[in-house]
Design a protein around this motif. Structure first.
Motif: not given
Length: 422
Positions: A47, A51, A65, A69, A72
């Motif tokens: 990432l 971000t 997001p 994302t 994660t």
């Protein structure tokens, strides 16, 4: 600001407690870059620092997001994925059973719909968690029923690779080919097919994998070489590739700042990463008896590049050897690899890797059959035990946050020169 949901806020709070870096409002650009690396190390997903700054509200951005994302972030917080994290929050948010108040009205068989809805929700949640847990159980597979091989098409970058496989014995359609250790570089393939092609944008030594569900049934080494020296500016999704005459000179490798600007790559606030690679162009060198030395200089320290992060990587057929450098005030952010372990500057004294780039920095690493020795400008900076298994060096790479120069590259095996440049 990011349109925060309560769940995203809680996930960020879990991550902040895990990191223990203090209030996130005080985090610097370096902290977000370090968080990017931590997440990559633990989840295999990168990432970007920008971000992460958006998620933590440092940049004005009006969208939630992406699912990737969120998954994660949940994994880094300790959950398999975002859905599981949400379910855990549902369970923790269930209110206590309401206490019915006695009423004088004769309602004998009234149904408490509020309570019933909560019970139903709890039951559904438990069933879903059970289904997820059941799905995660996978019978052991006979790996002898599978085959997997690969063939790079060129000796340059980018390089397409043809994978040939047989996964017809798979009990599921969830068959994947993964380029390397990074789960992000994983593709779903047809279990009844036999060919899949993939493209590698960076050279290196990889371990390609054939997976059925979550089980690796076959894997093999895959060397993606360079045709001499390769220079790149790391951009997504494809790096910017430099022509040899743009960074290779008669006495050194060097990409001027103007060379980056000519490629329309901004230098601020996201400082670009310049890399030089040479992979697969010399005989493998055993880690048990080698000597490496080189001179480096980081030539960009403006704005967000104040730490002038630099590293040298000896690419091996296992975990690499890395020699990190930065300005003296930033050594806490360094990470060193010794072929077996990852060493963090937050838990280890790596202060000797803090340098002044006003002059060339001489870096060397060697082994005596028992230990690895790292030297900076002739002084011992760190030592570590050699990996127990046999490991060989197959390539050399340099990385500069910003840009930098390299000269006097020497690699020896058994006191005999194997590779020399500039």
């Amino acid at each position: 600001m990011v349109s925060d949901s309560t769940d995203l806020l809680r996930c960020k709070q879990l991550i902040e407690r895990k990191l223990d870096w203090g209030a996130s409002e005080s985090w610097t650009s370096v902290d977000f870059e370090n968080l990017q690396q931590r997440i990559l190390d633990e989840t295999g997903v990168s990432l970007s620092a920008s971000t992460l700054r958006r998620i933590w509200g440092r940049v004005d951005y009006q969208h939630l997001p992406s699912n990737t994302t969120l998954n994660t972030l949940a994994q880094f917080a300790g959950y398999p994925d975002w859905r599981t994290f949400i379910k855990s929050q549902v369970l923790s948010d269930l209110p206590p059973t309401p206490v019915e108040r006695l009423t004088r009205e004769p309602v004998k068989h009234a149904i408490n719909w509020v309570r019933l809805s909560w019970i139903a929700g709890l039951f559904i949640t438990i069933v879903l968690i059970g289904i997820v847990a059941f799905d995660q159980k996978q019978p052991h597979l006979n790996t002898n029923q599978y085959s997997f091989s690969s063939k790079p098409l060129t000796h340059s970058i980018p390089n397409s690779v043809i994978f040939t496989y047989n996964a017809s014995a798979s009990p599921t359609d969830s068959v994947y080919i993964q380029q390397s250790w990074n789960p992000r570089l994983r593709a779903l393939v047809d279990k009844d097919s036999q060919t899949y092609t993939s493209i590698y944008y960076e050279p290196g030594y990889y371990r390609a994998k054939l997976l059925v569900g979550k089980q690796i049934v076959k894997e093999h080494p895959l060397l993606i070489p360079t045709n001499g020296w390769l220079g790149t500016i790391a951009t997504k999704p494809v790096p910017v590739y430099m022509k040899p005459d743009e960074f290779i000179g008669p006495t050194m490798m060097r990409l001027p700042v103007a060379g980056i600007q000519q490629k329309n790559v901004p230098l601020q606030p996201e400082v670009p990463l310049v890399k030089y690679f040479n992979v697969g162009n010399f005989d493998p060198v055993p880690l048990a008896d080698f000597s490496f030395s080189s001179d480096v200089k980081n030539e960009y320290g403006e704005g967000a590049a104040a730490c002038q992060q630099t590293w040298i990587e000896l690419i091996t057929d296992d975990m690499p050897i890395t020699i990190p450098l930065c300005t003296k005030g930033c050594v806490s952010e360094l990470t060193l690899l010794d072929g077996s372990h990852m060493i963090s500057g937050k838990k280890t004294d790596l202060s000797r890797f803090g340098v002044d780039y006003a002059n060339w920095i001489n870096v060397s690493c060697k082994s005596d059959g028992h230990k690895l020795y790292y030297h900076i400008n002739g002084e011992l900076a760190y030592e570590a035990a050699l990996p127990k298994k046999k490991v060989t060096i197959v390539g050399i790479a340099y990385g500069f946050r910003g840009t930098g120069a390299v000269r006097n590259i020497n690699l020896q095996a058994n006191d005999k020169q194997v590779f020399h440049a500039f």
